[in-house]
Design a protein around this motif. Sequence first.
Motif, PDB file in Angstrom:
ATOM      1  N   THR A 273      -5.296  -4.355   0.549  1.00 36.78           N
ATOM      2  CA  THR A 273      -4.289  -3.556  -0.675  1.00 36.78           C
ATOM      3  C   THR A 273      -3.782  -2.466   0.107  1.00 36.78           C
ATOM      4  O   THR A 273      -2.373  -2.272  -0.671  1.00 36.78           O
ATOM      5  CB  THR A 273      -5.095  -3.415  -1.793  1.00 36.78           C
ATOM      6  OG1 THR A 273      -6.486  -3.427  -2.254  1.00 36.78           O
ATOM      7  CG2 THR A 273      -4.256  -5.147  -2.975  1.00 36.78           C
ATOM      8  N   GLU A 274      -4.475  -1.335   0.686  1.00 42.53           N
ATOM      9  CA  GLU A 274      -4.322  -0.355   0.878  1.00 42.53           C
ATOM     10  C   GLU A 274      -4.354  -0.136   2.474  1.00 42.53           C
ATOM     11  O   GLU A 274      -4.924  -0.754   3.099  1.00 42.53           O
ATOM     12  CB  GLU A 274      -5.046   0.791   0.784  1.00 42.53           C
ATOM     13  CG  GLU A 274      -4.529   0.727  -0.793  1.00 42.53           C
ATOM     14  CD  GLU A 274      -5.175   1.376  -1.543  1.00 42.53           C
ATOM     15  OE1 GLU A 274      -5.941   3.066  -0.673  1.00 42.53           O
ATOM     16  OE2 GLU A 274      -5.130   2.040  -2.887  1.00 42.53           O
ATOM     17  N   ILE A 275      -3.035  -0.656   3.242  1.00 43.98           N
ATOM     18  CA  ILE A 275      -3.432   0.106   4.877  1.00 43.98           C
ATOM     19  C   ILE A 275      -2.981   1.812   5.296  1.00 43.98           C
ATOM     20  O   ILE A 275      -1.724   1.904   5.176  1.00 43.98           O
ATOM     21  CB  ILE A 275      -2.704  -0.913   5.565  1.00 43.98           C
ATOM     22  CG1 ILE A 275      -2.490  -2.679   5.041  1.00 43.98           C
ATOM     23  CG2 ILE A 275      -2.620  -0.376   7.267  1.00 43.98           C
ATOM     24  CD1 ILE A 275      -2.073  -3.707   5.325  1.00 43.98           C
ATOM     25  N   ASP A 276      -3.842   2.460   5.994  1.00 41.68           N
ATOM     26  CA  ASP A 276      -3.455   3.565   6.644  1.00 41.68           C
ATOM     27  C   ASP A 276      -3.824   3.687   7.262  1.00 41.68           C
ATOM     28  O   ASP A 276      -4.331   3.453   8.247  1.00 41.68           O
ATOM     29  CB  ASP A 276      -3.621   4.816   4.916  1.00 41.68           C
ATOM     30  CG  ASP A 276      -4.907   4.463   4.928  1.00 41.68           C
ATOM     31  OD1 ASP A 276      -5.703   4.313   5.029  1.00 41.68           O
ATOM     32  OD2 ASP A 276      -5.066   4.513   3.384  1.00 41.68           O
ATOM     33  N   SER A 277      -3.487   5.500   7.100  1.00 41.03           N
ATOM     34  CA  SER A 277      -4.485   5.964   8.803  1.00 41.03           C
ATOM     35  C   SER A 277      -5.963   5.601   8.792  1.00 41.03           C
ATOM     36  O   SER A 277      -6.736   5.761   9.919  1.00 41.03           O
ATOM     37  CB  SER A 277      -3.734   7.457   9.080  1.00 41.03           C
ATOM     38  OG  SER A 277      -4.572   8.723   7.975  1.00 41.03           O
TER      39      SER A 277
ATOM     40  N   LYS B 210      -0.768   5.132  14.746  1.00 38.82           N
ATOM     41  CA  LYS B 210      -0.346   6.098  13.024  1.00 38.82           C
ATOM     42  C   LYS B 210       0.700   6.684  12.348  1.00 38.82           C
ATOM     43  O   LYS B 210       1.097   6.520  11.276  1.00 38.82           O
ATOM     44  CB  LYS B 210      -1.190   7.502  12.913  1.00 38.82           C
ATOM     45  CG  LYS B 210      -2.592   7.525  13.185  1.00 38.82           C
ATOM     46  CD  LYS B 210      -3.887   8.851  13.281  1.00 38.82           C
ATOM     47  CE  LYS B 210      -3.944   9.520  12.039  1.00 38.82           C
ATOM     48  NZ  LYS B 210      -4.873  10.116  12.010  1.00 38.82           N
ATOM     49  N   SER B 211       1.558   7.446  12.969  1.00 41.74           N
ATOM     50  CA  SER B 211       3.367   7.293  12.836  1.00 41.74           C
ATOM     51  C   SER B 211       3.833   6.230  12.480  1.00 41.74           C
ATOM     52  O   SER B 211       4.403   5.873  11.431  1.00 41.74           O
ATOM     53  CB  SER B 211       3.878   8.001  14.584  1.00 41.74           C
ATOM     54  OG  SER B 211       4.647   8.921  13.104  1.00 41.74           O
ATOM     55  N   THR B 212       3.492   5.457  13.136  1.00 40.43           N
ATOM     56  CA  THR B 212       4.418   4.275  12.778  1.00 40.43           C
ATOM     57  C   THR B 212       3.486   3.014  11.496  1.00 40.43           C
ATOM     58  O   THR B 212       4.897   3.016  10.855  1.00 40.43           O
ATOM     59  CB  THR B 212       3.725   2.759  13.952  1.00 40.43           C
ATOM     60  OG1 THR B 212       4.393   3.434  15.498  1.00 40.43           O
ATOM     61  CG2 THR B 212       4.382   1.474  13.504  1.00 40.43           C
ATOM     62  N   ILE B 213       2.723   3.544  11.134  1.00 33.79           N
ATOM     63  CA  ILE B 213       1.884   2.659   9.531  1.00 33.79           C
ATOM     64  C   ILE B 213       2.363   3.440   8.725  1.00 33.79           C
ATOM     65  O   ILE B 213       2.872   3.021   8.212  1.00 33.79           O
ATOM     66  CB  ILE B 213       0.492   2.501   9.805  1.00 33.79           C
ATOM     67  CG1 ILE B 213      -0.195   1.928  11.406  1.00 33.79           C
ATOM     68  CG2 ILE B 213      -0.101   2.494   8.464  1.00 33.79           C
ATOM     69  CD1 ILE B 213       0.194   0.034  10.608  1.00 33.79           C
ATOM     70  N   GLU B 214       2.271   5.016   8.586  1.00 32.16           N
ATOM     71  CA  GLU B 214       2.307   5.924   8.182  1.00 32.16           C
ATOM     72  C   GLU B 214       4.285   5.448   7.615  1.00 32.16           C
ATOM     73  O   GLU B 214       4.320   6.463   6.518  1.00 32.16           O
ATOM     74  CB  GLU B 214       1.786   7.711   8.027  1.00 32.16           C
ATOM     75  CG  GLU B 214       0.325   7.378   8.474  1.00 32.16           C
ATOM     76  CD  GLU B 214      -0.018   8.941   8.898  1.00 32.16           C
ATOM     77  OE1 GLU B 214       0.866   9.401   9.217  1.00 32.16           O
ATOM     78  OE2 GLU B 214      -1.249   9.316   8.275  1.00 32.16           O
ATOM     79  N   GLY B 215       4.777   5.482   8.996  1.00 33.15           N
ATOM     80  CA  GLY B 215       6.287   5.074   8.718  1.00 33.15           C
ATOM     81  C   GLY B 215       6.700   4.346   8.012  1.00 33.15           C
ATOM     82  O   GLY B 215       8.392   3.286   7.439  1.00 33.15           O
ATOM     83  N   MET B 216       5.995   3.441   7.839  1.00 34.02           N
ATOM     84  CA  MET B 216       6.240   1.853   6.901  1.00 34.02           C
ATOM     85  C   MET B 216       6.560   2.339   5.554  1.00 34.02           C
ATOM     86  O   MET B 216       5.670   2.740   4.906  1.00 34.02           O
ATOM     87  CB  MET B 216       5.507   0.553   7.104  1.00 34.02           C
ATOM     88  CG  MET B 216       5.363   0.165   9.100  1.00 34.02           C
ATOM     89  SD  MET B 216       4.601  -1.162   9.025  1.00 34.02           S
ATOM     90  CE  MET B 216       4.576  -1.220  10.503  1.00 34.02           C
TER      91      MET B 216
END
Length: 209
Positions: A83-87, A116-122
């Motif tokens: 449910t949560e995907i992050d750095s 990390k930048s890609t994931i956090e940018g979603m």
Amino acid sequence: MSIIEQLKWRYATKKFDATKTLSKEKLDTLKEAFNLTALSYGLQTLKLVIVEDKIARERLVEVAYGQRQVVDASHLLVLCIQTEIDSKDVNNHFETIKAIRNTPDAILEPFKEQMKSTIEGMQTDKRVGWATQQAYIALGNLMTVCAVEGIDSCPMEGFIPKALDKKLELEKHGLSSVLLLPVGYRADDDMFADFKKVRQPISKTVIEL
């Protein structure tokens, strides 16, 4: 049989033999196959929940629109996304790379920061959509392995995810269900087992440039 013969053998099993159970070895093969699925970035944001208890599965029939496969199969595989995907997931992934391959931080760090930048940018909905797409990759892999191993399966999108999550208390694990895959062995009287597979000729589905 060859892998093509096995793929022709498989079908979406409508009726399982409730008296037959997968061996531990077969189940272990499916676990390993799931874990070896090729995923985007190699980032494993999926979890496989295996439900064996018949009583627990009986409670799921209503949220699966009455489809008895969820209870008559040997096991019910529930493909879930976090449910949560992050750095933190990225950090854990690169720690695993470092532990297994002994890759120096100097090499890993640029790739880690980029990911990390890609994931956090979603946006949240995009992350959910991306993770869900990975679940379909895992489903396809599991279905192929099932066919090779002579295990019957039935991929299922037809269920109410939030209701199933609640019944299995998946929120305690930070998970949300995406797909179901009952696995086991077909019943002798499942008429669908003898139906000819309906596919277009390869000349219509494959384009060679």
